[in-house]
Scaffold this active site. Structure first.
Site, PDB file in Angstrom:
ATOM      1  N   THR A 217       0.830  -1.210   0.000  1.00 29.67           N
ATOM      2  CA  THR A 217       0.000   0.000   0.000  1.00 29.67           C
ATOM      3  C   THR A 217       0.858   1.249   0.000  1.00 29.67           C
ATOM      4  O   THR A 217       2.003   1.253   0.463  1.00 29.67           O
ATOM      5  CB  THR A 217      -0.917   0.040   1.237  1.00 29.67           C
ATOM      6  OG1 THR A 217      -0.116   0.040   2.425  1.00 29.67           O
ATOM      7  CG2 THR A 217      -1.871  -1.137   1.252  1.00 29.67           C
ATOM      8  N   ASN A 219       0.892   4.779   1.735  1.00 26.73           N
ATOM      9  CA  ASN A 219       0.327   5.334   2.959  1.00 26.73           C
ATOM     10  C   ASN A 219       0.196   6.853   2.845  1.00 26.73           C
ATOM     11  O   ASN A 219       1.170   7.551   2.568  1.00 26.73           O
ATOM     12  CB  ASN A 219       1.207   4.989   4.157  1.00 26.73           C
ATOM     13  CG  ASN A 219       1.304   3.494   4.374  1.00 26.73           C
ATOM     14  OD1 ASN A 219       0.341   2.766   4.153  1.00 26.73           O
ATOM     15  ND2 ASN A 219       2.469   3.021   4.790  1.00 26.73           N
ATOM     16  N   GLU A 264      -4.641   4.039   3.405  1.00 22.95           N
ATOM     17  CA  GLU A 264      -3.721   3.103   2.761  1.00 22.95           C
ATOM     18  C   GLU A 264      -4.323   2.636   1.439  1.00 22.95           C
ATOM     19  O   GLU A 264      -5.410   2.060   1.415  1.00 22.95           O
ATOM     20  CB  GLU A 264      -3.453   1.913   3.669  1.00 22.95           C
ATOM     21  CG  GLU A 264      -2.857   2.317   5.017  1.00 22.95           C
ATOM     22  CD  GLU A 264      -2.718   1.143   5.961  1.00 22.95           C
ATOM     23  OE1 GLU A 264      -1.640   0.532   6.008  1.00 22.95           O
ATOM     24  OE2 GLU A 264      -3.720   0.831   6.649  1.00 22.95           O
TER      25      GLU A 264
END
Length: 332
Positions: A217, A219, A264
């Site tokens: 992911t 962030n 995320e």
């Protein structure tokens, strides 16, 4: 529309920096937070006034929100922070924007002085367009009727735009849109906006837990006053390399650390390094609330289902308006 500024969008953040190419034009005045359907009714009226003439059309707006200035302990979340508001005004087809600092001193200007010193002497306007609920000047003395009379006395035109209503005959407003975000009601929020709500944020380093789960992911942090409901969302994301479909989680990761809120984003079919890049994230639909899982395996199984649901939502995506078409670049 043909105007002196039509080949480029002009921006100023003070009266001293106001571009001469915009002087003598049609001004749309308002807060324009979100540049939603109600705001665009004002902007469209201004564009209509300037259409077919050689007079530029520009917006005059204010930052920060007046309620934030007078009650700083309860700041108003901005659907479109200043930079994004300016971009939205450009996308709407205006020739420029003047964003004035809103302070208590600015708010104390007499309505007559606002008209004479700003609208006439500095901007040299030919026509002003505002919404039905716009007020200006000390003690909000500048009502729509006051502006009409001032225009008649000083020789500039005035158009007051009636309130824009949704399909349920309720007023389209930034407050309603914020409330929709707080409920995760993306269909209504996006419907009132006339485009998919979006934000921009820089990718920050995280704990790499998503990568370990098979879902790397990016962030991102949202502002502390963002009311967005925690949960899972289908998203369209613009990176430096183009557009990507994805699924995102907003919240505190209760399965792991229940820490500070993070947004995320997992991009489908993407590999690469996004650190320190600024992403633009459009929220398409809300899938579910944030949950705590008994094991990483249970979480991964749910993430698989979330990904499938997000792909289905994104696969049927259609533009909500011409603005949405431009913002999401459906043709790409």
């Amino acid at each position: 529309m043909s105007s002196p500024a039509s080949s480029r969008f002009l921006f100023a953040d003070s009266l001293d920096a106001f571009p001469q190419d915009l002087k003598g034009g049609v001004v749309a005045i308002g807060n324009f937070d979100g540049v939603h359907r109600g705001h665009r009714a004002v902007l469209d009226a201004a564009l209509g006034m300037g259409h077919g003439t050689h007079h530029p059309v520009f917006a005059m707006s204010f930052e920060p929100h007046p309620r934030t200035v007078f009650n700083p302990s309860a700041p108003v979340f901005r659907l479109t922070p200043p930079a994004l508001k300016v971009e939205m005004l450009r996308v709407c087809g205006l020739d420029g924007a003047l964003i004035l600092p809103f302070t208590k001193e600015f708010a104390s200007i007499e309505a007559k002085a606002f008209v004479q010193d700003i609208l006439i002497d500095t901007l040299g306007i030919r026509h002003a367009v505002t919404g039905y609920d716009f007020h200006f000047g000390k003690a909000r003395q500048g009502t729509p009727d006051f502006l009409r009379m001032a225009g008649a006395n000083h020789g500039f035109g005035v158009t007051i735009v009636h309130r824009e209503e949704d399909e349920g005959a309720e007023a389209v407003s930034s407050t309603r849109i914020r409330d929709c975000l707080a409920r995760g009601d993306m269909p209504q929020a996006n419907g009132l906006l006339g485009y998919r709500w979006f934000f921009e944020a820089e990718v920050r380093h995280g704990d790499k837990r998503g990568r370990d789960l098979g879902y790397p992911t990016a962030n991102l942090s949202l502002s502390e006053d963002c009311p967005l409901l925690e949960g899972i969302y289908a998203v369209k994301v613009k990176t430096g390399g183009g557009w990507h479909d994805g699924v995102a989680s907003y919240g505190r990761r209760p399965t792991f650390d229940n820490g500070a809120k993070l947004f995320e984003v997992h991009l489908f079919d993407f590999s690469g390094d996004l650190y320190d890049e600024t992403l633009r994230v459009h929220l398409i639909s809300y899938l579910r609330g944030e949950q705590k899982f008994d094991s990483a395996e249970d979480l991964i199984a749910q993430m698989d289902r979330d990904g499938q649901e997000a792909r289905a939502a994104l696969g049927s995506l259609r533009p909500l308006s011409e603005i949405d078409l431009k913002l999401l670049d459906f043709a790409s």
